[in-house]
Scaffold this motif. Structure first.
Motif, PDB file in Angstrom:
ATOM      1  N   ASP A 206      -6.425  -4.800   0.290  1.00  0.00           N
ATOM      2  CA  ASP A 206      -6.300  -3.492   0.952  1.00  0.00           C
ATOM      3  C   ASP A 206      -7.527  -3.133   1.788  1.00  0.00           C
ATOM      4  N   ASP A 207      -8.589  -3.927   1.675  1.00  0.00           N
ATOM      5  CA  ASP A 207      -9.889  -3.595   2.263  1.00  0.00           C
ATOM      6  C   ASP A 207      -9.894  -3.489   3.787  1.00  0.00           C
ATOM      7  N   VAL A 208      -8.900  -4.047   4.471  1.00  0.00           N
ATOM      8  CA  VAL A 208      -8.901  -4.045   5.940  1.00  0.00           C
ATOM      9  C   VAL A 208      -7.995  -2.962   6.536  1.00  0.00           C
ATOM     10  N   TYR A 209      -7.450  -2.103   5.678  1.00  0.00           N
ATOM     11  CA  TYR A 209      -6.520  -1.075   6.131  1.00  0.00           C
ATOM     12  C   TYR A 209      -7.102   0.322   5.947  1.00  0.00           C
ATOM     13  N   THR A 210      -6.687   1.208   6.831  1.00  0.00           N
ATOM     14  CA  THR A 210      -7.000   2.623   6.701  1.00  0.00           C
ATOM     15  C   THR A 210      -5.671   3.361   6.689  1.00  0.00           C
TER      16      THR A 210
ATOM     17  N   ILE B  21       0.842  -1.203   0.000  1.00  0.00           N
ATOM     18  CA  ILE B  21       0.000   0.000   0.000  1.00  0.00           C
ATOM     19  C   ILE B  21       0.877   1.252   0.000  1.00  0.00           C
ATOM     20  N   ALA B  22       1.849   1.291   0.903  1.00  0.00           N
ATOM     21  CA  ALA B  22       2.733   2.461   1.000  1.00  0.00           C
ATOM     22  C   ALA B  22       3.516   2.665  -0.291  1.00  0.00           C
ATOM     23  N   SER B  23       3.941   1.582  -0.913  1.00  0.00           N
ATOM     24  CA  SER B  23       4.703   1.697  -2.162  1.00  0.00           C
ATOM     25  C   SER B  23       3.882   2.374  -3.248  1.00  0.00           C
TER      26      SER B  23
ATOM     27  N   LEU C 266      -4.221  -1.414  10.598  1.00  0.00           N
ATOM     28  CA  LEU C 266      -5.202  -2.479  10.429  1.00  0.00           C
ATOM     29  C   LEU C 266      -6.454  -2.031  11.184  1.00  0.00           C
ATOM     30  N   ASP C 267      -7.542  -1.829  10.455  1.00  0.00           N
ATOM     31  CA  ASP C 267      -8.733  -1.174  10.990  1.00  0.00           C
ATOM     32  C   ASP C 267      -9.766  -2.204  11.455  1.00  0.00           C
ATOM     33  N   PRO C 268     -10.022  -2.298  12.773  1.00  0.00           N
ATOM     34  CA  PRO C 268     -10.969  -3.298  13.264  1.00  0.00           C
ATOM     35  C   PRO C 268     -12.391  -3.104  12.736  1.00  0.00           C
TER      36      PRO C 268
ATOM     37  N   LYS D   7       0.164  -1.801  18.504  1.00  0.00           N
ATOM     38  CA  LYS D   7      -0.813  -1.524  17.457  1.00  0.00           C
ATOM     39  C   LYS D   7      -0.273  -2.047  16.136  1.00  0.00           C
ATOM     40  N   MET D   8      -1.139  -2.558  15.301  1.00  0.00           N
ATOM     41  CA  MET D   8      -0.754  -2.988  13.963  1.00  0.00           C
ATOM     42  C   MET D   8      -0.810  -1.753  13.062  1.00  0.00           C
ATOM     43  N   ALA D   9       0.222  -0.922  13.196  1.00  0.00           N
ATOM     44  CA  ALA D   9       0.271   0.331  12.450  1.00  0.00           C
ATOM     45  C   ALA D   9       1.717   0.685  12.133  1.00  0.00           C
ATOM     46  N   ILE D  10       1.883   1.358  10.999  1.00  0.00           N
ATOM     47  CA  ILE D  10       3.201   1.830  10.587  1.00  0.00           C
ATOM     48  C   ILE D  10       3.076   3.219   9.966  1.00  0.00           C
TER      49      ILE D  10
END
Length: 189
Positions: free
Chosen positions: A145-149, A40-42, A110-112, A87-90
């Motif tokens: 990508d649907d589970v990420y914000t 996603i970031a790339s 990772l968006d719950p 947190k599952m975040a970067i």
């Protein structure tokens, strides 16, 4: 796990998995999340293979490993910073140009609210029940990508201070004093 990996048709992702598994030890759900976040970031930041990036990872668990092996981001070279928030975040950014005090970055988590659409994976994420890596990763492959914000953020560029190297008055070993102290952290704790 071979059956799960066979579901992946992205040759770049398959190549990345081949590199990450020996480093991490196996394909864990957290490492796979890191791979998806890197993808996603790339796209969002136009990161190419070999580009120098800086990653702030908000957990110690599995997530940092793809960035270490695929982009050489380590704690030692200051390409990886760990904030142990569990947190599952970067947050990822490229380097700054001389004189810049902030750079554009992207924070991905990772968006719950979104993982709820994938009940088995959501159960893994929320630790509601034991879910095998194979099953959790299968759900992630479907989700993409649907589970990420994500959101673009301004990342401050750290100012490189001159090192203040001193000899500790207690143990006599050299250390970098960050606050003007004459005693190293090991002796002051």
């Amino acid at each position: 796990m071979d059956e799960v990996i066979a579901k992946i048709d992205d040759p770049v992702m398959l190549d990345q998995i081949e590199k990450v598994v020996p480093f991490h030890g196996h394909l864990s759900t957290g490492a796979f999340i890191g791979l998806q976040m890197l993808k996603i970031a790339s796209k969002l930041m136009d990161i190419k293979e070999g580009d120098r990036i800086f990653v702030t990872c908000e957990t110690l668990n599995c997530l940092p490993d793809p960035f270490q092996i695929l982009h050489g981001c380590t704690i030692g070279n200051k390409g990886l910073k760990i904030l142990d928030y569990d947190k599952m975040a970067i947050t990822i950014n490229k380097g700054a140009e001389p004189g810049q005090d902030h750079v554009k970055g992207v924070r991905i988590f990772l968006d719950p609210a979104k993982t709820a659409k994938y009940p088995l994976f959501h159960a893994w994420y929320m630790n509601e029940k034991k879910v095998a890596h194979e099953d959790a990763i299968s759900e992630l492959i479907k989700a993409g990508d649907d589970v990420y914000t994500w959101e673009f953020v301004e990342v401050p560029v750290p100012v490189k201070a001159k090192k203040d190297v001193r000899l500790c008055e207690v143990c006599g070993e050299s250390f970098v004093s960050k606050d003007g102290s004459a005693i190293c952290k090991g002796c002051s704790d």
